[in-house]
Motif scaffolding. Sequence first.
Motif, short mmCIF file in Angstrom:
data_model
loop_
_atom_site.label_atom_id
_atom_site.label_comp_id
_atom_site.label_asym_id
_atom_site.label_seq_id
_atom_site.Cartn_x
_atom_site.Cartn_y
_atom_site.Cartn_z
N ALA A 36 0.84 -1.20 0.00
CA ALA A 36 0.00 0.00 0.00
C ALA A 36 0.88 1.25 0.00
N PRO A 37 0.36 2.36 -0.50
CA PRO A 37 1.14 3.62 -0.45
C PRO A 37 1.49 4.03 0.97
N ALA A 38 0.61 3.75 1.93
CA ALA A 38 0.84 4.11 3.34
C ALA A 38 -0.05 3.22 4.20
N GLN A 39 0.20 3.22 5.50
CA GLN A 39 -0.63 2.43 6.40
C GLN A 39 -2.06 2.97 6.44
N ASP A 40 -2.99 2.04 6.61
CA ASP A 40 -4.39 2.39 6.80
C ASP A 40 -4.99 1.41 7.80
N GLU A 41 -6.32 1.32 7.84
CA GLU A 41 -6.95 0.51 8.87
C GLU A 41 -6.61 -0.97 8.77
N ARG A 42 -6.21 -1.44 7.59
CA ARG A 42 -5.86 -2.86 7.45
C ARG A 42 -4.60 -3.22 8.22
N PHE A 43 -3.83 -2.24 8.61
CA PHE A 43 -2.53 -2.50 9.21
C PHE A 43 -2.57 -2.53 10.74
N HIS A 44 -3.75 -2.43 11.33
CA HIS A 44 -3.84 -2.33 12.78
C HIS A 44 -4.77 -3.40 13.33
N ARG A 45 -4.43 -3.90 14.49
CA ARG A 45 -5.13 -5.03 15.08
C ARG A 45 -6.63 -4.78 15.24
N ASP A 46 -7.00 -3.62 15.76
CA ASP A 46 -8.40 -3.37 16.08
C ASP A 46 -9.26 -3.07 14.86
N THR A 47 -8.63 -2.65 13.75
CA THR A 47 -9.41 -2.27 12.57
C THR A 47 -9.16 -3.18 11.37
N PHE A 48 -8.33 -4.21 11.55
CA PHE A 48 -8.08 -5.15 10.46
C PHE A 48 -9.37 -5.91 10.15
N PRO A 49 -9.73 -6.04 8.88
CA PRO A 49 -10.96 -6.78 8.51
C PRO A 49 -10.78 -8.27 8.69
N ARG A 50 -11.14 -8.78 9.86
CA ARG A 50 -10.75 -10.14 10.25
C ARG A 50 -11.72 -11.22 9.77
N ASP A 51 -12.84 -10.84 9.23
CA ASP A 51 -13.84 -11.84 8.87
C ASP A 51 -13.27 -12.85 7.87
N GLN A 52 -13.58 -14.11 8.09
CA GLN A 52 -13.21 -15.23 7.23
C GLN A 52 -11.74 -15.64 7.35
N HIS A 53 -10.96 -14.98 8.17
CA HIS A 53 -9.56 -15.37 8.32
C HIS A 53 -9.41 -16.39 9.44
N MET A 54 -8.64 -17.43 9.17
CA MET A 54 -8.36 -18.39 10.22
C MET A 54 -7.51 -17.73 11.31
#
Length: 369
Positions: free
Chosen positions: A59-77
């Motif tokens: 990614a060009p810079a960090q965004d919500e995907r890069f942080h524990r509380d805002t990472f889109p966790r659905d469907q991930h083992m």
Amino acid sequence: MVLPSFRTHISAVHGMDDFDEAEVLEKIHLADADVLMLSGSLVDGSGTPSSDFDFSVIAPAQDERFHRDTFPRDQHMRYYTSGDRVRASFDYLPHSLLGVDVEYWTAPEITAMLAAHSRLYAHLCGRARKSSAFAASAVDFRLLSRLTYGVPLTNPAAYEEITAGLRPGEVCYTAFRTAVGSYPDFRDLAGMWAQGDHACALTAARKLGADTFRGLTHVYGNTNRNPKYLPRFLSRLPGPLTALADRYRRLSTLGPATPEAVAATVLEWLDLIDLAFAEIRRARDGAEAFVGREEFLGLLGGELHRTMHWNAEISNEYAFRAREASDDVPPLRELLAALEKRDEAAHGLPLRQWAAARTAPAGENNQSR
């Protein structure tokens, strides 16, 4: 966003399950400005039916995907973090041995790592010893290797700009410098041999052989340091080296035929390592970004000085270490016999000449004044 097909970039793998591209891609959280890179063993041809699809989101810079509380966790083992920072996510595909592994990077992180590797390469070009400098170099060598053959599925122009500092030949040399067999390993082998502990000497010989043959693959352009794929990388060596690679595979797979043959097998390993070093000497002359033979011997000689307490051990060490660049060294069998007798193996290296103009080293980098 609509992602391009990546199936054509996957190497043929015997026994691999079929897969649904959409099912794989839904595990990736991608933004329009991201580069999506496909790499890993399924791309470089070393994959198995239980390999992962290895993706890197840059990614060009960090965004919500890069942080524990805002990472889109659905469907991930599961997903991996370093503190708050999400580094990767991992999933299995249903009814398949295949997995999906996604790493999350930013463009500045990649360019900073490439700059760190350039510094590491310059450092290794100025020393003649085997090095473990990766541990403190800020280089993720697994990712670095993947960048040398990765396929940008999105935003290829941005990928080219991000990886402008990537030089595969330099990656090969840093991999080589941290792989090729070291004198301390050989000296340990000699100590085991002198004790009559041929079983441990055989284990040491296998390791020395694997390190040296891995170094040989790096001379021929392999950037992957992972030893588990060594037999597959050996199969990619030029045709004239097929017999040598086959001999390595046979010896590493079958070993001694009987317990009584263990000592003879150690010596067979040493003969094979000698042949690998001979090929390294021949190939490195044409290897991009490799320190030349004369330059390497100059670095080796720079460690010596006239005020040293000269003894057989110094001579034997340099007779071992010079073999990646000099033909005028004793076979490893002879060097082993010399160490066992606490004697000096015959060689043609001008050690005293190298040392004549130098006084004792200053500091910890073995640089003589």
